[in-house]
Design a protein around this motif. Structure first.
Motif, PDB file in Angstrom:
ATOM      1  N   ALA A  56      -2.021 -45.268 -38.318  1.00  0.00           N
ATOM      2  CA  ALA A  56      -1.522 -44.051 -37.805  1.00  0.00           C
ATOM      3  C   ALA A  56      -1.022 -44.239 -36.436  1.00  0.00           C
ATOM      4  O   ALA A  56       0.217 -43.480 -36.250  1.00  0.00           O
ATOM      5  N   THR A  57      -1.606 -44.987 -35.649  1.00  0.00           N
ATOM      6  CA  THR A  57      -1.016 -44.817 -34.298  1.00  0.00           C
ATOM      7  C   THR A  57       0.237 -45.817 -34.445  1.00  0.00           C
ATOM      8  O   THR A  57       1.205 -45.184 -33.480  1.00  0.00           O
ATOM      9  N   SER A  58       0.281 -46.647 -35.204  1.00  0.00           N
ATOM     10  CA  SER A  58       1.677 -47.471 -35.297  1.00  0.00           C
ATOM     11  C   SER A  58       2.864 -46.635 -35.679  1.00  0.00           C
ATOM     12  O   SER A  58       3.862 -46.798 -35.281  1.00  0.00           O
ATOM     13  N   LEU A  59       2.407 -45.722 -36.555  1.00  0.00           N
ATOM     14  CA  LEU A  59       3.607 -44.740 -37.177  1.00  0.00           C
ATOM     15  C   LEU A  59       3.886 -43.905 -35.979  1.00  0.00           C
ATOM     16  O   LEU A  59       5.241 -43.458 -35.708  1.00  0.00           O
ATOM     17  N   ARG A  60       3.094 -43.165 -35.088  1.00  0.00           N
ATOM     18  CA  ARG A  60       3.335 -42.452 -34.175  1.00  0.00           C
ATOM     19  C   ARG A  60       3.949 -42.960 -33.064  1.00  0.00           C
ATOM     20  O   ARG A  60       5.106 -42.604 -32.394  1.00  0.00           O
ATOM     21  N   LYS A  61       3.919 -44.327 -32.554  1.00  0.00           N
ATOM     22  CA  LYS A  61       4.564 -45.095 -31.490  1.00  0.00           C
ATOM     23  C   LYS A  61       5.752 -45.489 -32.057  1.00  0.00           C
ATOM     24  O   LYS A  61       6.927 -45.340 -31.469  1.00  0.00           O
ATOM     25  N   THR A  63       7.723 -43.603 -34.123  1.00  0.00           N
ATOM     26  CA  THR A  63       8.567 -42.354 -34.318  1.00  0.00           C
ATOM     27  C   THR A  63       8.783 -41.890 -32.637  1.00  0.00           C
ATOM     28  O   THR A  63       9.942 -41.467 -32.432  1.00  0.00           O
ATOM     29  N   GLU A  64       7.962 -42.216 -31.675  1.00  0.00           N
ATOM     30  CA  GLU A  64       8.160 -41.822 -30.397  1.00  0.00           C
ATOM     31  C   GLU A  64       9.396 -42.896 -29.920  1.00  0.00           C
ATOM     32  O   GLU A  64      10.543 -42.310 -28.904  1.00  0.00           O
ATOM     33  N   THR A 116      10.274 -41.855 -41.951  1.00  0.00           N
ATOM     34  CA  THR A 116       9.423 -42.975 -41.576  1.00  0.00           C
ATOM     35  C   THR A 116       9.354 -43.940 -43.004  1.00  0.00           C
ATOM     36  O   THR A 116       9.205 -43.392 -44.106  1.00  0.00           O
ATOM     37  N   TYR A 118       6.680 -47.448 -44.238  1.00  0.00           N
ATOM     38  CA  TYR A 118       5.700 -48.238 -43.819  1.00  0.00           C
ATOM     39  C   TYR A 118       5.761 -49.571 -44.729  1.00  0.00           C
ATOM     40  O   TYR A 118       5.484 -49.378 -45.907  1.00  0.00           O
ATOM     41  N   SER A 125       5.339 -50.240 -39.284  1.00  0.00           N
ATOM     42  CA  SER A 125       5.954 -48.906 -39.256  1.00  0.00           C
ATOM     43  C   SER A 125       7.367 -49.076 -38.730  1.00  0.00           C
ATOM     44  O   SER A 125       7.697 -49.448 -37.733  1.00  0.00           O
ATOM     45  N   ALA A 127      10.802 -45.913 -38.209  1.00  0.00           N
ATOM     46  CA  ALA A 127      11.120 -44.573 -38.076  1.00  0.00           C
ATOM     47  C   ALA A 127      12.470 -44.350 -37.754  1.00  0.00           C
ATOM     48  O   ALA A 127      13.093 -45.171 -36.850  1.00  0.00           O
TER      49      ALA A 127
END
Length: 525
Positions: A56-61, A63-64, A116, A118, A125, A127
């Motif tokens: 989840a953190t990897s995906l958030r980073k 996208t950022e 996104t 994965y 991840s 994005a």
């Protein structure tokens, strides 16, 4: 029955395989036939799952990173466009890029959409941020119209209050216009980046600016009329800016980092920049009762939001630019919140040139003409960001960098995948030193703050200098150097060197490269 079951299982298998297949934008690191460059702005990000980072953190980073990558593409476009052609056609247009290219961390682009993906095998991840140019143009034309209306309403309300003798209320209305002008500048700069064809885009922007019903000079005159504080010195100018920001923001307490103001949109400081920073810190403490702090960014756990480095020392950043005009020198200040990088306040003033000549400190670095020539050369054919992310900063941050004789500079780097890095330092005397060459950052150092092994001490020659960093997933080709006083000095001129770095033939089809630069100014004691 068994035959039907086998067919169903085969269909499910191929459906799952098709579903899991990598999209073209993953394979091509952000390039996709569905989002052609002429019609879309795109940004690509990727982030690997590691020991301390879950999916989840990897995906958030990721996208950022994709959002930041898209915004960086807009910045590169703006910096390229606001070069010589803008300067020659209309100096007022050039100042419109100040907020967008100087306080870039405050830039937010509306209307972005995200895709996104994965990869379970790679534990990676991906994005993609994208937005239609036509849709973005429509959004910002509407925003532009609303901002003009808000400025007009604040000006009219201020005039009404002033006529009724309500000077405090009138001043509040007038001061509220400054942040709106900064937002208008940014909106118009983004519109310029969205439009294709530089000459046509600038002509359209000139047409848009002609529609402005309220000139900033009318606001400045109204504010000066109410503040009633003559500006006959740099100290008076600092008091005036501090007072306007205090009245506008109404912050009871604030820890504040004041950075050196820089000349126009060059990001270059000067001896005057260092002097005025000290004066402004004193006036901010005196007038607004805010606490100026000094920032030394040596933490290995720093987080960068846009171009703002989150650090516990300061809650806000006060930065600015100054512009030589026929009627004097225009100072534009912006007040930025560190937690999210948003610009929440602004103030400006024009002071007579002869007043600052009394200091007597140069408004430009000693080597301004040569440094400006280099800066224009850097902007030619600059590659847009790819899937390889490269962040570089110093112990004083990334922007408004002024180092005094004897001060030490430490550089840090962070990348999002294993790669080789190369650092070139462009000195004020025209020499170009190869500081780091083909240094490999392996998987264990990915997404971590990595300090460049050497520290550097500020010394002569003084002036504007550039720290240029390259990252590449394949080794760099050798460059011709000669050792001078312990440094490897490039023997190629800047144009040939940049052509060899940016135009090199890729070793493999999926080779990625990234480039970034920091502008810093060195001054004597």
């Amino acid at each position: 029955m068994q035959r039907i079951l086998r067919i169903v299982l085969l269909l499910l298998y191929f459906s799952a395989a098709a579903f899991a297949q990598k999209p073209d934008w993953v394979k091509e690191y952000g390039k996709s036939i569905s989002y052609p460059e002429q019609l879309y702005l795109t940004g690509f990000g990727m982030h690997k799952v590691t020991g301390g980072i879950d999916r989840a953190t990897s995906l958030r980073k990721a996208t950022e990173s994709a959002r930041g990558n898209l915004i960086q593409s807009v910045r590169v476009s703006l910096q390229s466009t606001s070069g010589m052609i803008v300067e020659e056609r209309n100096q007022r247009i050039s100042s419109y890029f100040s907020s967008a290219t100087q306080a870039t961390s405050s830039m937010e682009i509306q209307g972005l959409e995200l895709k996104t993906f994965y990869d379970d095998d790679e534990e990676m991840s991906y994005a993609l941020a994208y937005v239609s140019r036509a849709h973005l143009a429509s959004l910002y034309k509407e925003k532009e119209s609303k901002l003009r209306k808000s400025i007009r309403q604040s000006l009219d309300a201020g005039k009404t209050d002033e006529e009724q003798g309500l000077k405090t209320k009138a001043l509040d209305e007038y001061l509220a216009c400054y942040p709106l002008f900064r937002q208008l500048e940014e909106a118009q700069a983004i519109l310029l980046a969205v439009r294709t064809g530089t000459v046509k885009a600038i002509a359209e922007l000139e047409g848009d600016m002609a529609k402005d019903e309220v000139d900033e000079s009318a606001i400045r005159e109204a504010v000066r009329r109410l503040v009633q504080r003559p500006m006959v010195s740099a100290e008076d100018l600092a008091w005036y800016l501090a007072y306007c920001l205090k009245e506008q923001l109404n912050l009871k307490e604030a820890t504040l980092l004041v950075t050196p103001f820089t000349y126009r949109d060059t990001k270059m400081g000067s001896p005057f920049s260092r002097f005025f920073k000290q004066v402004l810190e004193s006036r901010v403490a005196e007038v607004a009762r805010w606490t100026p702090v000094q920032q030394d960014l040596k933490s290995r756990s720093l987080e960068i939001v846009g171009d703002t480095i989150r650090s516990p020392q300061a809650d806000y950043i006060l930065r600015g630019t100054y512009w030589e005009r026929e009627n004097g020198i225009k100072f534009i200040s912006t007040f930025q919140r560190v937690s999210d990088g948003k610009m929440i306040g602004s103030a400006e003033a024009v002071i007579d040139t002869s007043i600052l000549e009394k200091t007597p400190l140069s408004l430009k670095p000693q080597n301004f003409a040569a440094a400006l020539s280099d800066q224009k050369q850097f902007g030619k054919d600059e590659a847009l960001p790819s899937g390889l992310s490269l962040e570089v900063w110093t112990n004083k941050g990334t922007d408004d960098l002024v180092f005094s004789k004897g001060e030490r500079m430490q550089a840090y780097v962070r990348v999002n995948m294993p790669c080789y890095i190369r650092f070139i330092y462009h000195l004020a005397d025209g020499k170009r030193a190869l500081l780091v060459d083909n240094h490999y950052i392996d998987q264990s150092k990915v997404n971590r703050v990595y300090p460049i092994p050497e520290e550097f001490e500020c010394d002569e020659p003084f002036g504007a200098e550039f720290l240029q960093a390259f990252a590449r997933t394949e080794e760099f080709e050798p460059v011709h150097t000669q050792e001078v006083e312990g440094y490897k000095i490039l023997q190629e001129d800047l144009e040939r060197f940049l052509a060899s770095q940016r135009g090199m033939k890729k070793v493999k089809r999926d080779t990625l490269q990234a480039e970034t630069r920091l502008v810093m100014t060195t001054v004597g004691e």
